[in-house]
Scaffold this motif. Structure first.
Motif, PDB file in Angstrom:
ATOM      1  N   UNK A 126       0.829  -1.208   0.000  1.00  0.00           N
ATOM      2  CA  UNK A 126       0.000   0.000   0.000  1.00  0.00           C
ATOM      3  C   UNK A 126       0.863   1.258   0.000  1.00  0.00           C
ATOM      4  N   UNK A 127       2.071   1.172   0.549  1.00  0.00           N
ATOM      5  CA  UNK A 127       2.974   2.316   0.576  1.00  0.00           C
ATOM      6  C   UNK A 127       3.593   2.545  -0.804  1.00  0.00           C
ATOM      7  N   UNK A 128       4.085   1.481  -1.428  1.00  0.00           N
ATOM      8  CA  UNK A 128       4.811   1.607  -2.690  1.00  0.00           C
ATOM      9  C   UNK A 128       3.923   1.526  -3.925  1.00  0.00           C
ATOM     10  N   UNK A 129       2.795   0.862  -3.799  1.00  0.00           N
ATOM     11  CA  UNK A 129       1.890   0.673  -4.937  1.00  0.00           C
ATOM     12  C   UNK A 129       0.462   1.023  -4.506  1.00  0.00           C
ATOM     13  N   UNK A 130       0.192   2.305  -4.202  1.00  0.00           N
ATOM     14  CA  UNK A 130      -1.133   2.680  -3.703  1.00  0.00           C
ATOM     15  C   UNK A 130      -2.236   2.279  -4.670  1.00  0.00           C
ATOM     16  N   UNK A 131      -3.265   1.651  -4.129  1.00  0.00           N
ATOM     17  CA  UNK A 131      -4.417   1.253  -4.924  1.00  0.00           C
ATOM     18  C   UNK A 131      -4.250  -0.045  -5.690  1.00  0.00           C
ATOM     19  N   UNK A 132      -3.030  -0.551  -5.797  1.00  0.00           N
ATOM     20  CA  UNK A 132      -2.810  -1.774  -6.577  1.00  0.00           C
ATOM     21  C   UNK A 132      -3.470  -2.981  -5.934  1.00  0.00           C
ATOM     22  N   UNK A 133      -3.474  -3.023  -4.619  1.00  0.00           N
ATOM     23  CA  UNK A 133      -4.049  -4.177  -3.922  1.00  0.00           C
ATOM     24  C   UNK A 133      -5.557  -4.221  -4.130  1.00  0.00           C
ATOM     25  N   UNK A 134      -6.220  -3.091  -3.931  1.00  0.00           N
ATOM     26  CA  UNK A 134      -7.672  -3.066  -4.051  1.00  0.00           C
ATOM     27  C   UNK A 134      -8.122  -3.166  -5.500  1.00  0.00           C
ATOM     28  N   UNK A 135      -7.291  -2.706  -6.426  1.00  0.00           N
ATOM     29  CA  UNK A 135      -7.666  -2.757  -7.837  1.00  0.00           C
ATOM     30  C   UNK A 135      -7.705  -4.185  -8.365  1.00  0.00           C
ATOM     31  N   UNK A 136      -6.869  -5.050  -7.807  1.00  0.00           N
ATOM     32  CA  UNK A 136      -6.809  -6.418  -8.315  1.00  0.00           C
ATOM     33  C   UNK A 136      -7.115  -7.469  -7.269  1.00  0.00           C
ATOM     34  N   UNK A 137      -7.528  -7.050  -6.076  1.00  0.00           N
ATOM     35  CA  UNK A 137      -7.733  -7.991  -4.970  1.00  0.00           C
ATOM     36  C   UNK A 137      -8.994  -8.821  -5.151  1.00  0.00           C
ATOM     37  N   UNK A 138      -8.870 -10.138  -5.004  1.00  0.00           N
ATOM     38  CA  UNK A 138     -10.071 -10.972  -4.969  1.00  0.00           C
ATOM     39  C   UNK A 138     -10.774 -10.760  -3.645  1.00  0.00           C
TER      40      UNK A 138
END
Length: 162
Positions: A126-138
């Motif tokens: 979440x620090x280095x790739x903001x939004x990446x987790x929620x954008x692709x999270x199952x």
């Protein structure tokens, strides 16, 4: 012997679509088109063929490694249940760790509970790739909740800045 890394990283259920496991290392591009990548390796202990955690690194395509963090299995409770069940004592070689030698047909990390590691990886990305987790999270399974960390209050210092 094999660490069965693809199965271990699949167990973590990381949500990044653009990823690959090469050898014992997980590589991902959490933000498509960005020059930053994520690399996750198993971290060794002082004992031969024994692993005590994961090492996450943020790698820039041109500049190389920018940041890294070590996530120990012990700190994230990965083998807590296994160690209690097998009466593995603290300060012994396999407490909170695993080795490459294992029972046939079983992974060397048998008994791992990866929830704590997955949550730590989520916080780090979440620090280095903001939004990446929620954008692709199952969707997460029922019963798993994200832990929020309270913000540290900002205290004013007595000195004045000029």
């Amino acid at each position: 012997m094999s660490l069965q890394a693809p199965e271990f990283f699949a167990e973590l259920c990381l949500p990044f679509h653009d990823h690959a496991v090469v050898g014992n290392t997980y590589y991902a591009a959490p933000t498509p088109g960005a020059p930053l990548r994520m690399r996750i390796d198993f971290s060794r202990t002082i004992y031969a063929d024994t692993y005590g955690g994961l090492r996450l690194a943020v790698v820039h395509l041109d500049r190389g490694e920018i940041d890294a963090v070590a996530l120990s299995f012990l700190d994230h409770g990965t083998f807590h249940r296994r160690d209690e069940a097998t009466n593995t004592r603290p300060n012994t070689r396999l407490y909170g760790a695993f080795e490459t030698y294992h029972r046939p047909g079983r992974p060397p990390w048998e008994g791992a509970v990866t929830t704590g590691l997955r949550d730590a990886i989520e916080q780090y990305t979440a620090v280095w790739f903001p939004g990446a987790w929620t954008a692709s999270a199952p969707s997460r399974t029922a019963g798993r909740t994200a832990h929020t960390v309270p913000a540290v209050p900002v205290a004013r210092s007595g000195a004045r800045a000029r």
